[in-house]
Design an enzyme around this catalytic site. Structure first.
Site, short mmCIF file in Angstrom:
data_model
loop_
_atom_site.label_atom_id
_atom_site.label_comp_id
_atom_site.label_asym_id
_atom_site.label_seq_id
_atom_site.Cartn_x
_atom_site.Cartn_y
_atom_site.Cartn_z
N PHE A 1 1.17 -1.10 0.07
CA PHE A 1 -0.57 0.27 0.28
C PHE A 1 1.03 1.44 0.02
O PHE A 1 0.54 2.74 0.34
CB PHE A 1 -0.67 -0.14 1.20
CG PHE A 1 -1.68 -0.99 1.11
CD1 PHE A 1 -2.91 -1.60 0.51
CD2 PHE A 1 -1.52 -2.42 2.41
CE1 PHE A 1 -3.04 -3.33 0.41
CE2 PHE A 1 -1.92 -3.24 2.65
CZ PHE A 1 -2.93 -4.06 1.23
N GLY B 1 -0.09 -8.72 -4.53
CA GLY B 1 -1.15 -9.12 -4.29
C GLY B 1 -2.06 -9.19 -4.54
O GLY B 1 -3.63 -9.38 -4.67
N ARG C 1 -9.40 -0.48 -20.38
CA ARG C 1 -9.61 -2.31 -20.16
C ARG C 1 -9.70 -2.83 -18.97
O ARG C 1 -8.57 -2.07 -18.47
CB ARG C 1 -8.29 -2.62 -20.93
CG ARG C 1 -8.81 -3.65 -21.76
CD ARG C 1 -8.26 -3.89 -22.67
NE ARG C 1 -8.36 -5.78 -23.30
CZ ARG C 1 -9.44 -5.25 -24.12
NH1 ARG C 1 -10.09 -4.82 -25.06
NH2 ARG C 1 -9.62 -6.87 -24.47
N ASN D 1 -8.07 -8.37 -15.99
CA ASN D 1 -8.80 -8.79 -15.22
C ASN D 1 -9.79 -8.70 -13.98
O ASN D 1 -9.66 -8.19 -13.51
CB ASN D 1 -7.00 -10.32 -14.39
CG ASN D 1 -7.84 -11.33 -13.66
OD1 ASN D 1 -8.88 -11.49 -13.03
ND2 ASN D 1 -7.44 -12.36 -13.94
N LYS E 1 -5.27 1.82 -17.49
CA LYS E 1 -5.32 2.33 -17.13
C LYS E 1 -5.23 1.53 -15.16
O LYS E 1 -4.95 0.56 -15.39
CB LYS E 1 -6.18 3.99 -16.06
CG LYS E 1 -6.43 4.59 -18.10
CD LYS E 1 -7.36 5.53 -17.25
CE LYS E 1 -7.94 5.96 -18.68
NZ LYS E 1 -9.42 7.03 -18.68
N GLY E 2 -4.37 2.59 -14.24
CA GLY E 2 -4.44 1.80 -13.08
C GLY E 2 -5.64 1.60 -12.22
O GLY E 2 -6.49 2.37 -12.18
N VAL E 3 -5.30 0.35 -11.46
CA VAL E 3 -7.23 0.91 -10.62
C VAL E 3 -6.39 0.64 -8.94
O VAL E 3 -7.80 0.88 -8.68
CB VAL E 3 -7.68 -1.08 -11.34
CG1 VAL E 3 -6.85 -1.81 -11.32
CG2 VAL E 3 -8.97 -0.88 -10.95
N GLY E 4 -5.65 0.41 -9.55
CA GLY E 4 -5.29 -0.18 -7.95
C GLY E 4 -5.35 0.67 -6.63
O GLY E 4 -5.57 0.08 -5.29
N GLU E 5 -5.51 2.14 -7.09
CA GLU E 5 -6.38 3.42 -5.35
C GLU E 5 -7.18 4.17 -6.21
O GLU E 5 -6.98 4.66 -4.88
CB GLU E 5 -4.31 4.29 -5.89
CG GLU E 5 -2.69 3.68 -6.23
CD GLU E 5 -1.77 4.14 -5.94
OE1 GLU E 5 -2.69 4.79 -4.77
OE2 GLU E 5 -1.29 3.76 -5.44
#
Ligand SMILES: Cc1cc2nc3c(=O)[nH]c(=O)nc-3n(C[C@H](O)[C@H](O)[C@H](O)COP(=O)(O)OP(=O)(O)OC[C@H]3O[C@@H](n4cnc5c(N)ncnc54)[C@H](O)[C@@H]3O)c2cc1C
Lengths: 345, 765
Positions: free
Chosen positions: B248, B475, B653, B656, B726-730
């Protein structure tokens, strides 16, 4: 962590004998003791594991002669799920259900539960002593804590979780457990076996209020080696119509910011019997006797409930961080009483 | 430079996007997966840190005799015997260190919980016990660890050369013409990451080279820092981090304890394993700093017109750390006029760092709460106010078009799924038994960051493939998605593809932070797969080969078979067998157009090769979302619960569906903690944290999050990268804080501008 010896008790008498030796401690589920040992709060030389004792009196729940008797080695979970407890003493079942987590409840015993220590952050982290005034001195205490010399009082201060009832100027650490409130409200008695034999004591006398403490180790009125073997709770209509309300920061897995163990018996429109135990707001399991007095014999209305709640906190001493516990504690009482009025008497 | 890509969607790759389960999940649940601390190290010694109780002052003496006398003790490392290290530059100045202050270099004490010694022993228990016997004597002076307290320092503007303030349009006109103005200060507390996997370093020196097992989001940067500190060529340092138990942002830049452990291992000539304890995790590394948002919002005719936003964030005395979240709040809507500034307040704490959506969580709590207040004041539905102020037409600061803009769609889809149409502009109106319910919403935004990335791919004639890269899986599913990309592009089974990440000996990469990794490393992996594909096509189409003369642009790869447009086929295994030694090996690379080639040259050495952010010279780039929540507040206890959350998110896009969803729901759940539970509390007398463990620092449990739904809004983006991702983590956490605060207001009529919001604030309800 310091090394310590681990022993399995072979009999109750032998456990009492071994545990009476200096530096020894009883070990039940270990769920709070191991934490405190790792934190450096308890520093035993020897632990005596009593969980292998087969004695049925330690392990069973039974009703006899108008009394509910719970063995001290009964697991929190076992008592919470017990049909008799649910039926005759719902407050005890509920208080256990709302405590800790399922995993802990499967490990932890009722005896260990009432002996748990405050969650006060200054108590749980002895490195605060590095900031305390004066030089450290070893003073023998229960569990061989580093707190016997009283220096903790020079550094700790009230926090959001601190008690508002039964405090002193230097000690506002609250009693955290949930099960004890029902015991104190319903005049439970504890059975004790010690190196010198068996005795009984009102549960209300077990925990020492800060004003009466010789030092931080002077926590419970048990002599070295004394083992709690059972809790006896007199059955009553109020116990059968009882509930536990717990206000906490999370929906589960959190100690009470304020809680109330309340039982009610009505005689027509008048309160025949009422019991109120408070948790999260006091330094020891707390019986709100003044609140009970307000209600007993009179009608149960929003107004009388409020008056009782006021009376419960009449002597409260608050600090900025924990002032909310007074209105919260009052509301928790009203919530519990209101819940009971909705229940069949 | 404008980038336009032929995104993979057009190549018809049905595998990408599928919710393929994480490839390492079985290894994780059976315990076979090795985290850094699980690597067996023969003959390792065990170390523990000793930290300072005082927050500020001078170490006048440190008595280590009692500790040294403990049987099984090997070393007590203090400032007295700590070897000198090379240049320890921060990541802001070309290095990789988290803070510019290295504690064991002097007697200075600059924050509570600072490292004052390392104790090394044969057994961890011995080290722990001996650590308690180390007696530092500190001449302490008064200190301040909080910015929200009397006596805190004055805010200092962030220097303009590090961050120019934002000025757009005519502020006076916007506010003069407003029919509604909301003004206020919103405050957020210090918070800590608390990944379940503790910080850890195992250091092993062999033949003058160093191997460090460190849970890391940045193995290349960590390698660089260790090489500099110990004066080694980077080729002699290896950093390994195959699995990470949550990070994180806390396992990116290098923390001091890692250097100390490596130094001790060198001095002792034995491997040293150091665990940082949970409570030490609160002080020896980074945290989310406290912040204040000063915000003024103007509304006219149901549209947002003016924004004045100053963020004041906490930093340490020795580093100016700032998180320019006003970069996002100014771009979220089509404001006519904007004025945004950033400032910092120096406090006696360790240098703050990046914690999930670091710039967005505090700033959006302020802005999206302010907008809700403005909507109520203006008598406009909060959903309409946002939709009426859409910035879809272009970024209102730079004037540039978006690569794609999904906010409006997310607001609509989220509202629909949540049932926002039931919302009524009346507080305390939804009573269920003893509980008051309320609805709240907030927009979510996270900038799209991309950075240079590299990956190595090998395909053998047996169709087994190996993909390697110094990338990271904390993770979130990196292993799984890059394998999907390779399998999809080459038409080979996923089972035959080995993926090896978290090793600094592999192809260099930047930090897995800012939600950049899937978009960046994934693009390098795609490039690698495409290079293999071209090579295979070349082999198959050569004179006399099975597909000779076929159209090279029209070859389909599926199930290990290549099919030409004329229907001829070739077995992929046979074609690969034609390659020298029966193997094709390539390096895939990807560099965002906005990153100059000069900085790319730094990737191998420093792991820091520049980054393309929210605004390039051609586009504005961000992922968006909309959070809808229902809260319930108990009328007597004031307990606040969140029975239901719905979020809709557009982030290009979906690579997963399963791992993306879990990033989003995880973020949403963290948002519940962030606004209702989490606060690192300070004892102001000692400038010291008081709740430094998980028994006292609360995060949500299952019972707190009964229903969490994330809607993935498909979005086509041709200007970010060849994956269109694009990014999705945050993203998932960014809007939740405000959505909950707004719902609490709807339920109770109580406005809270300070987080966390707790039962004591609701007792009037
Ligand atoms: C994370 C966490 C959350 C928790 N949340 C709650 C909560 O919400 N509510 C709540 O009520 N509790 C809570 N607890 C406390 C938990 O209920 C206690 O840890 C448990 O009840 C202790 O029982 P034990 O058998 O494990 O005792 P041990 O840990 O074995 O012993 C505790 C103490 O009791 C003494 N002792 C044990 N048995 C006897 C006996 N028969 N006679 C005399 N002395 C004895 C021991 O010497 C020791 O001092 C929580 C604990 C944890 C770790």
């Amino acid at each position: 962590m310091r090394t310590f010896a681990y022993e399995r008790a072979t009999s109750l008498a032998q456990a009492a004998e071994r545990a009476s030796e200096p530096g020894a401690m009883l070990y039940a589920g270990g769920t709070t003791m191991l934490d405190l040992i790792k934190l450096g709060v308890y520093r035993p030389q020897r632990v005596i594991d009593i969980t292998f004792l087969e004695d049925p009196a330690l392990r069973t729940i039974e009703v006899a002669g108008g009394t509910l008797r719970l063995g001290a080695l009964v697991k929190m979970n076992q008592a919470a799920e017990d049909a008799t407890v649910k039926d005759r003493a719902p407050v005890l079942s509920e208080s256990l259900w709302l405590a800790a987590t399922q995993q802990l409840r499967h490990m932890a015993t009722l005896g260990g539960n009432v002996m748990q220590r405050t969650r006060d952050t200054y108590f749980r982290h002895p490195d605060w002593l590095d900031l305390a005034d004066g030089d450290a001195a070893e003073v023998e205490t229960y569990g061989n804590t580093p707190y016997g010399d009283g220096r903790l009082t020079t550094v700790r201060q009230p926090t959001r979780l601190s008690a508002v009832l039964g405090t002193t100027e230097t000690d506002t650490a609250s009693y955290p457990g949930d099960f004890a409130q029902g015991l104190v409200a319903f005049d439970a008695v504890i059975e004790i076996t010690g190196p010198d034999g068996a005795r009984e004591m009102p549960f209300a006398d077990l925990h020492v209020r800060p004003a009466d403490k010789a030092n931080e180790g002077d926590y419970a009125r048990l002599a070295p080696g004394e083992v709690i073997t059972a809790f006896r709770v007199p059955l009553s209509p109020a116990l059968a119509r009882s509930t536990y309300v717990k206000a906490r920061d999370r929906a589960s897995y959190a100690f009470a910011n304020a809680s109330a163990a309340v039982g009610l018996e009505m005689d027509g429109d008048a309160v025949a019997d009422v019991r109120i135990g408070l948790g999260g707001v006091a330094t020891v399991p707390w019986r709100a006797a003044a609140a009970e007095d307000v209600l007993r014999g009179g009608p149960l209305t929003e107004e009388t409930m409020r008056a009782a709640a006021e009376a419960a906190f009449a002597d409260a001493v608050t600090h900025e961080a924990n002032a909310f516990k007074v209105p919260l504690g009052r509301n928790v009482i009203v919530q519990a009483l209101t819940t009971l009025t909705r229940m069949e008497g | 430079m404008a980038e336009t890509y032929h995104v993979v969607r057009d190549v018809n790759l049905p595998l990408i996007g599928k919710g393929v389960p994480r490839m390492e999940s079985r290894a994780k649940v059976t315990g076979a997966a090795r985290y850094a601390a699980d690597e067996p190290l023969a003959g390792a010694l065990h170390a523990t840190l000793v930290t300072s109780a005082h927050a500020k002052g001078t170490l006048t003496a440190i008595d280590t005799r009692a500790a040294e006398a403990v049987p099984g003790m090997r070393l007590v490392l203090t400032h007295r015997n700590m070897p000198a290290l090379g240049d320890l530059a921060r990541y802001t100045t070309g290095g990789a260190m988290q803070s510019s202050f290295f504690p064991l270099a002097s007697t200075e004490i600059r924050y509570a919980g600072q490292i004052v010694a390392l104790v090394v022993a044969d057994a961890p228990e011995t080290a722990e016990e001996a650590a308690k016997l180390v007696r530092p004597r500190i001449d302490g002076v008064a200190a301040t660890a909080s910015m929200h307290v009397d006596g805190a320092a004055e805010p200092v503007p962030v220097p303009e050369d590090r961050l120019p303030p934002i000025r757009v349009g005519d502020m006076d006109a916007a506010f003069a013409g407003a029919d509604t103005i909301v003004e206020g200060e919103w405050r957020t507390p210090i918070q800590h990451h608390n990944p379940i996997e503790l910080w850890f370093t195992a250091a092993e020196w062999r033949d003058g080279g160093l191997t460090a097992h460190v849970p890391s989001q940045w193995v290349t940067g960590t390698r660089a820092a260790l090489a500099t500190a110990f004066d080694l060529p980077v080729s002699r340092v290896r950093v390994l981090s195959r699995h990470v138990g949550g990070a994180f942002g806390s396992k990116g830049a290098v923390l001091n304890h890692t250097l100390v452990a490596c130094a001790a291992a060198r001095m002792l000539g034995r491997p040293v394993a150091l665990y940082v304890s949970r409570s030490q995790m609160f002080t020896v590394g980074t945290m989310r700093p406290a912040a204040t948002q000063r915000i003024r919002v103007a509304v006219r005719d149901g549209r947002l017109t003016g924004l004045e936003h100053t963020q004041i964030g906490q930093t340490s005395r020795f580093d100016t750390f700032f998180l320019p979240g006003t970069e996002q709040t100014t771009r979220l809507y089509a404001w006519d006029a904007i004025r945004a500034d950033e400032a910092t307040v120096a406090t006696d704490v360790n240098t703050p760092g990046f914690m999930r959506a670091p710039a967005e969580v505090p700033t959006l709590f302020g802005l999206e709460s302010a907008i809700d207040e403005a909507a109520w004041a203006a008598g406009v539905n909060p959903l309409d106010l946002r939709l009426n102020s859409s910035a879809a037409g272009g970024d209102s600061v730079s004037g540039l078009p978006w690569t794609s803009h999904g906010l409006d769609e997310c607001l609509r889809r989220g509202a629909e799924a949540f049932g926002w149409s039931d919302w009524q502009p009346e507080t305390r109106a939804m009573r269920r038994g003893d509980w008051l319910h309320g609805y709240g919403l907030a927009s979510a935004v996270y900038p799209t960051y991309t950075a240079p990335a590299t990956a190595d791919l090998r395909l053998g004639s047996d169709l087994s493939a190996t993909l390697t890269g110094a990338a990271h899986d904390m993770g979130m599913g990196t292993y799984t998605i890059v394998r999907q990309i390779v399998a999809a592009e080459l038409g080979v089974p996923q089972d035959g593809i080995a993926v090896d990440l978290g090793d600094s000996d592999h192809a260099p990469n930047s930090v897995a932070g800012g939600a950049r990794q899937a978009a960046s490393f994934g693009s390098a992996v795609l490039d690698a797969a495409r290079r293999v594909r071209s090579r295979v096509i070349e082999l198959a189409l050569a004179e006399g080969r099975p597909l000779a003369g076929a159209d090279p642009t029209e070859i389909a790869f599926a199930d290990g078979v290549m099919t030409a447009s004329d229907g001829r086929t070739a077995r992929l295994s046979e074609v690969v067998g034609l390659a020298p030694f029966g193997v094709i090996e390539v390096r895939g690379t990807w560099v965002p157009a906005a990153v100059g080639m000069k900085s790319v040259m730094e990737l191998y050495r420093s792991g820091n090769a520049g980054i393309a952010g929210m605004v390039t010279d051609a586009y504005a780039r961000a992922a968006f979302g909309a959070n809808f929540v229902e809260v319930a507040v108990h009328t007597r206890t004031g307990e606040i619960r969140v029975p239901r959350m719905v979020g809709a998110f557009a982030f290009g896009r979906v690579l997963n569906e399963r791992t993306a969803r879990s990033q989003l729901t995880g973020g949403m759940i963290w948002g519940v903690g962030s606004v209702l539970h989490e606060a690192t509390e300070v004892d102001h007398r000692y400038a010291r944290y008081i709740n430094g463990d998980l028994g006292e620092y609360f995060v949500p449990v299952n019972a707190d999050v009964p229903s969490v739904e994330a809607i993935l809004v498909e979005e086509e983006d041709r200007h970010i990268n060849p994956l269109g991702a694009k990014g999705v983590g945050e993203l998932g956490i960014t809007g939740v804080n405000a959505a909950i605060a707004n719902a609490v207001h709807h339920a109770t009529g109580i406005r809270r501008r300070d987080a966390p919001i707790r039962m004591e604030h609701m007792l009037g309800a």
